[in-house]
Design a protein around this motif. Structure first.
Motif, PDB file in Angstrom:
ATOM      1  N   LEU A   1       0.822  -1.105  -0.077  1.00 49.04           N
ATOM      2  CA  LEU A   1      -0.001   0.005   0.205  1.00 49.04           C
ATOM      3  C   LEU A   1       0.859   1.272   0.039  1.00 49.04           C
ATOM      4  CD1 LEU A   1      -2.721   1.423   0.205  1.00 49.04           C
ATOM      5  CD2 LEU A   1      -2.654   1.054   2.662  1.00 49.04           C
ATOM      6  N   VAL A   2       0.791   1.866  -1.130  1.00 43.78           N
ATOM      7  CA  VAL A   2       1.664   3.317  -1.122  1.00 43.78           C
ATOM      8  C   VAL A   2       0.753   4.492  -1.684  1.00 43.78           C
ATOM      9  CG1 VAL A   2       3.879   1.999  -1.819  1.00 43.78           C
ATOM     10  CG2 VAL A   2       2.409   2.669  -3.508  1.00 43.78           C
ATOM     11  N   ASP A   3      -0.380   4.363  -1.722  1.00 52.12           N
ATOM     12  CA  ASP A   3      -1.206   5.512  -2.081  1.00 52.12           C
ATOM     13  C   ASP A   3      -1.382   6.414  -0.863  1.00 52.12           C
ATOM     14  OD1 ASP A   3      -4.357   6.568  -1.924  1.00 52.12           O
ATOM     15  OD2 ASP A   3      -3.742   6.579  -3.916  1.00 52.12           O
ATOM     16  N   ALA A   4      -1.090   7.552  -0.988  1.00 50.24           N
ATOM     17  CA  ALA A   4      -0.931   8.298   0.051  1.00 50.24           C
ATOM     18  C   ALA A   4      -2.141   8.802   0.725  1.00 50.24           C
ATOM     19  CB  ALA A   4      -0.306   9.689  -0.170  1.00 50.24           C
ATOM     20  N   ALA A   5      -3.229   9.019  -0.008  1.00 53.85           N
ATOM     21  CA  ALA A   5      -4.786   9.172   0.477  1.00 53.85           C
ATOM     22  C   ALA A   5      -5.118   8.060   1.247  1.00 53.85           C
ATOM     23  CB  ALA A   5      -5.710   9.724  -0.866  1.00 53.85           C
ATOM     24  N   ALA A   6      -5.005   6.930   0.909  1.00 54.09           N
ATOM     25  CA  ALA A   6      -5.256   5.645   1.536  1.00 54.09           C
ATOM     26  C   ALA A   6      -4.747   5.577   2.918  1.00 54.09           C
ATOM     27  CB  ALA A   6      -5.308   4.475   0.793  1.00 54.09           C
ATOM     28  N   LEU A   7      -3.360   5.875   2.687  1.00 55.50           N
ATOM     29  CA  LEU A   7      -2.567   5.564   3.857  1.00 55.50           C
ATOM     30  C   LEU A   7      -2.874   6.790   4.939  1.00 55.50           C
ATOM     31  CD1 LEU A   7       0.791   5.209   2.390  1.00 55.50           C
ATOM     32  CD2 LEU A   7      -0.253   3.606   4.072  1.00 55.50           C
ATOM     33  N   ARG A   8      -3.204   7.952   4.520  1.00 56.36           N
ATOM     34  CA  ARG A   8      -3.642   9.048   5.501  1.00 56.36           C
ATOM     35  C   ARG A   8      -5.143   8.655   6.048  1.00 56.36           C
ATOM     36  NH1 ARG A   8      -1.416  12.498   1.510  1.00 56.36           N
ATOM     37  NH2 ARG A   8      -3.481  12.929   0.568  1.00 56.36           N
ATOM     38  N   TRP A   9      -5.771   8.032   5.391  1.00 58.59           N
ATOM     39  CA  TRP A   9      -7.257   7.740   5.822  1.00 58.59           C
ATOM     40  C   TRP A   9      -6.995   6.500   6.962  1.00 58.59           C
ATOM     41  CZ3 TRP A   9      -9.414   2.595   5.791  1.00 58.59           C
ATOM     42  CH2 TRP A   9     -10.624   2.699   6.227  1.00 58.59           C
ATOM     43  N   ILE A  10      -5.952   5.524   6.577  1.00 56.82           N
ATOM     44  CA  ILE A  10      -5.644   4.446   7.614  1.00 56.82           C
ATOM     45  C   ILE A  10      -5.172   4.994   8.956  1.00 56.82           C
ATOM     46  CG2 ILE A  10      -4.213   2.286   7.909  1.00 56.82           C
ATOM     47  CD1 ILE A  10      -4.842   1.822   5.132  1.00 56.82           C
ATOM     48  N   ALA A  11      -4.241   5.950   8.831  1.00 60.71           N
ATOM     49  CA  ALA A  11      -3.912   6.625   9.847  1.00 60.71           C
ATOM     50  C   ALA A  11      -4.771   7.361  10.788  1.00 60.71           C
ATOM     51  CB  ALA A  11      -2.789   7.651   9.507  1.00 60.71           C
ATOM     52  N   ALA A  12      -5.695   7.928  10.041  1.00 58.49           N
ATOM     53  CA  ALA A  12      -6.863   8.656  10.935  1.00 58.49           C
ATOM     54  C   ALA A  12      -7.797   7.597  11.538  1.00 58.49           C
ATOM     55  CB  ALA A  12      -7.727   9.224   9.775  1.00 58.49           C
ATOM     56  N   GLU A  13      -7.803   6.273  10.811  1.00 55.46           N
ATOM     57  CA  GLU A  13      -8.942   5.385  11.418  1.00 55.46           C
ATOM     58  C   GLU A  13      -8.274   4.737  12.674  1.00 55.46           C
ATOM     59  OE1 GLU A  13     -12.044   3.472  10.672  1.00 55.46           O
ATOM     60  OE2 GLU A  13     -11.912   5.454  10.176  1.00 55.46           O
ATOM     61  N   LEU A  14      -6.629   4.583  12.831  1.00 56.47           N
ATOM     62  CA  LEU A  14      -5.897   4.103  13.784  1.00 56.47           C
ATOM     63  C   LEU A  14      -5.927   5.040  14.966  1.00 56.47           C
ATOM     64  CD1 LEU A  14      -3.091   2.551  11.626  1.00 56.47           C
ATOM     65  CD2 LEU A  14      -4.547   1.151  13.111  1.00 56.47           C
ATOM     66  N   ASP A  15      -5.761   6.171  14.574  1.00 54.08           N
ATOM     67  CA  ASP A  15      -5.853   7.444  15.635  1.00 54.08           C
ATOM     68  C   ASP A  15      -6.991   7.593  16.517  1.00 54.08           C
ATOM     69  OD1 ASP A  15      -3.223   7.871  14.851  1.00 54.08           O
ATOM     70  OD2 ASP A  15      -3.312   9.871  14.103  1.00 54.08           O
ATOM     71  N   ALA A  16      -7.875   7.375  15.710  1.00 48.65           N
ATOM     72  CA  ALA A  16      -9.581   7.516  16.181  1.00 48.65           C
ATOM     73  C   ALA A  16     -10.000   6.368  16.879  1.00 48.65           C
ATOM     74  CB  ALA A  16     -10.176   7.631  15.097  1.00 48.65           C
ATOM     75  N   ASP A  17      -9.265   5.035  16.858  1.00 51.24           N
ATOM     76  CA  ASP A  17     -10.022   4.036  17.209  1.00 51.24           C
ATOM     77  C   ASP A  17      -8.782   3.175  17.888  1.00 51.24           C
ATOM     78  OD1 ASP A  17     -11.120   1.832  18.254  1.00 51.24           O
ATOM     79  OD2 ASP A  17     -12.135   1.204  16.357  1.00 51.24           O
ATOM     80  N   PRO A  18      -8.444   3.120  19.331  1.00 49.10           N
ATOM     81  CA  PRO A  18      -7.303   2.410  19.664  1.00 49.10           C
ATOM     82  C   PRO A  18      -7.535   0.957  19.674  1.00 49.10           C
ATOM     83  CG  PRO A  18      -8.245   3.923  21.243  1.00 49.10           C
ATOM     84  CD  PRO A  18      -9.053   4.048  20.182  1.00 49.10           C
ATOM     85  N   ARG A  19      -8.738   0.564  19.409  1.00 51.25           N
ATOM     86  CA  ARG A  19      -8.731  -1.054  19.346  1.00 51.25           C
ATOM     87  C   ARG A  19      -8.454  -1.464  17.852  1.00 51.25           C
ATOM     88  NH1 ARG A  19     -14.458  -2.385  21.268  1.00 51.25           N
ATOM     89  NH2 ARG A  19     -14.990  -1.183  19.549  1.00 51.25           N
ATOM     90  N   PHE A  20      -8.520  -0.706  16.803  1.00 52.47           N
ATOM     91  CA  PHE A  20      -8.364  -0.962  15.649  1.00 52.47           C
ATOM     92  C   PHE A  20      -6.920  -1.530  15.221  1.00 52.47           C
ATOM     93  CE2 PHE A  20      -7.779   0.748  10.911  1.00 52.47           C
ATOM     94  CZ  PHE A  20      -8.034  -0.602  10.441  1.00 52.47           C
ATOM     95  N   GLU A  21      -6.743  -2.677  14.646  1.00 51.56           N
ATOM     96  CA  GLU A  21      -5.497  -3.318  14.192  1.00 51.56           C
ATOM     97  C   GLU A  21      -5.452  -3.486  12.876  1.00 51.56           C
ATOM     98  OE1 GLU A  21      -4.169  -6.670  16.766  1.00 51.56           O
ATOM     99  OE2 GLU A  21      -5.601  -5.856  18.245  1.00 51.56           O
ATOM    100  N   LEU A  22      -4.163  -2.950  12.183  1.00 51.73           N
ATOM    101  CA  LEU A  22      -4.062  -3.297  10.879  1.00 51.73           C
ATOM    102  C   LEU A  22      -2.707  -3.611  10.478  1.00 51.73           C
ATOM    103  CD1 LEU A  22      -5.480  -1.820   7.679  1.00 51.73           C
ATOM    104  CD2 LEU A  22      -3.098  -1.594   7.826  1.00 51.73           C
TER     105      LEU A  22
END
Length: 425
Positions: free
Chosen positions: A128-149
């Motif tokens: 995964l090298v798409d910047a937009a997708a990576l920023r979205w994933i980072a936001a998901e991880l930051d928003a939900d401590p229980r989310f693991e990827l």
């Protein structure tokens, strides 16, 4: 996303109105919700469903879910079934209820679907090298401590792109180095020395965290048991070498992952040989096609053919079509084609014929070709086939069966439809 919100998201699927978007459903059901239609428990054959209509067997679906749950537990494997097969959040939930560690996915859109329905653990079996997708994933991880990827990496350049996109994120993205299955195979690092270079690049960032190694044995060139086993042992050795070099310091566990739907017996055997490392090892299997199995490609390739004492998967799909033309004694046409049936690996298989409520084997009937909306049938003298008959077709390759249908009836053996599975492709 909380568990309650996940349940609410799934409930919204049941509240969706039935209308022209969904092939094969009864025309007189328009305006009902999916839940209301399911509550009517209509019969697939007498309840107004229109051909062609794809159905999942309720009993066989449950059998397959239980069988792989038991298999993984018996062999000490964590299980993250590949969700790209069905892209059906209802099935993701059932897989998790049957002991799955999480869901494997392949592209960011699929992760967004899973997250919209509350999936807490995702193994992204792809780079995964798409910047937009990576920023979205980072936001998901930051928003939900229980989310693991967990995500693949296979190049220094890829690591650099990920690092640039993730600058400023609170949580690092967990990554595994993907070992290629061989020269000329698909993605992945070709040599162990290159694997070390990729791992070094990960260690030099603050945005990524190396948590293990992974790959896909289904891409081993000229795959057989010997070649697949040899590659799996390379993967295990890579994990041991990384551990000895201290690359996993500070983790709670090390991930070693492989396993498509054709060689999971070899994965189980080799993963049982993993030596004691400095940390516990999460032995993560990712097979996905099992959920519906099939009547062609995976019926032939399933590892359960090699280990019949472990059980057997059952094909759960059947595409019901209707004979619309019988131009000669040697030929007939039914009203389902490439828009409705998987055909990338094998043509559909004529299995049964229904007439006046009675069902019998489709003796002397075979599918020879597909047009967009027709299947071409060859019929021998023993074939008893008339215009108006329903013909049940078996399918090959679950992934391209699910993606042609947005709402799939789940029917019991007597034809009673008890549920509807929504897909998101």
């Amino acid at each position: 996303m909380t568990a309650d919100t996940a349940a609410e998201s799934l409930a919204r699927l049941a509240a969706e109105p039935v209308d022209h978007r969904f092939k094969g459903l009864p025309p007189d059901a328009d305006g009902l919700t999916v839940a209301e239609l399911a509550g009517q428990r209509r019969n697939l054959f007498t309840g107004g469903f229109a051909t062609p209509v794809l159905a999942l067997s309720a009993e066989r679906l449950e059998h397959n879910l239980k069988l792989m749950e038991t298999y993984a537990a018996r062999h000490g494997l964590a299980f993250a079934p590949h969700g790209k097969t069905s892209m059906a959040p209802q099935l993701f939930q059932r897989q998790i209820e049957h002991g799955a560690w999480g869901i494997t996915l392949a592209v960011p859109h699929q992760v967004r679907v899973a997250r919209a329905f509350g999936t807490r653990r995702v193994f992204l079996a792809n780079e995964l090298v798409d910047a937009a997708a990576l920023r979205w994933i980072a936001a998901e991880l930051d928003a939900d401590p229980r989310f693991e990827l967990v995500c693949y990496v296979d190049s220094v350049r890829g690591v650099e792109l990920m690092d640039a996109a993730l600058r400023g994120a609170t949580r690092p993205v967990d990554v595994v180095v993907e070992l290629a299955a061989g020269e000329g195979a698909r993605t992945g690092v070709r040599t162990e020395a290159e694997c070390a270079a990729v791992a070094d690049a990960v260690a030099a960032t603050r945005t990524l965290r190396l948590v293990g190694v992974a790959g896909y044995e289904g891409e081993v060139p000229k795959a057989d048991t010997e070649r697949v086993t040899a590659w799996l042992r390379r993967l295990v050795a890579l994990a041991a070498d990384f551990d000895e070099a201290g690359r996993f310091a500070g983790l709670d566990e090390i991930i070693v992952s492989a396993g498509g739907s054709a060689w999971f017996d070899a994965v189980a055997e080799v993963f049982a040989e993993i030596p004691e490392l400095s940390l516990p090892v999460l032995k993560l299997l990712r097979s996905g096609a099992y959920v519906s199995h099939d009547d062609g490609h995976y019926r032939k390739l399933t590892p359960f053919n090699r280990v019949p004492e472990e059980g057997a998967l059952e094909p759960a799909f059947r595409l019901w079509t209707q004979v619309v033309s019988r131009p000669s004694a040697e030929q007939a046409f039914v009203n389902a084609g490439k828009r409705d049936a998987a055909y990338d690996l094998d043509l559909p298989f004529a299995q049964v014929i229904r007439r006046d409520g009675a069902e019998r084997p489709a003796t002397g009937v075979s599918v020879t070709a597909l047009s967009d909306q027709h299947a071409w049938l060859a019929t021998t003298p023993e074939a008893d086939l008339q215009v108006g008959d329903w013909v049940g077709l078996g399918l090959s390759h679950p992934c391209t069966s699910f993606d042609k249908w947005q709402l799939i009836p789940v029917a019991e053996a007597d034809g009673t439809v008890v549920d509807y599975v929504r897909t998101f492709f």
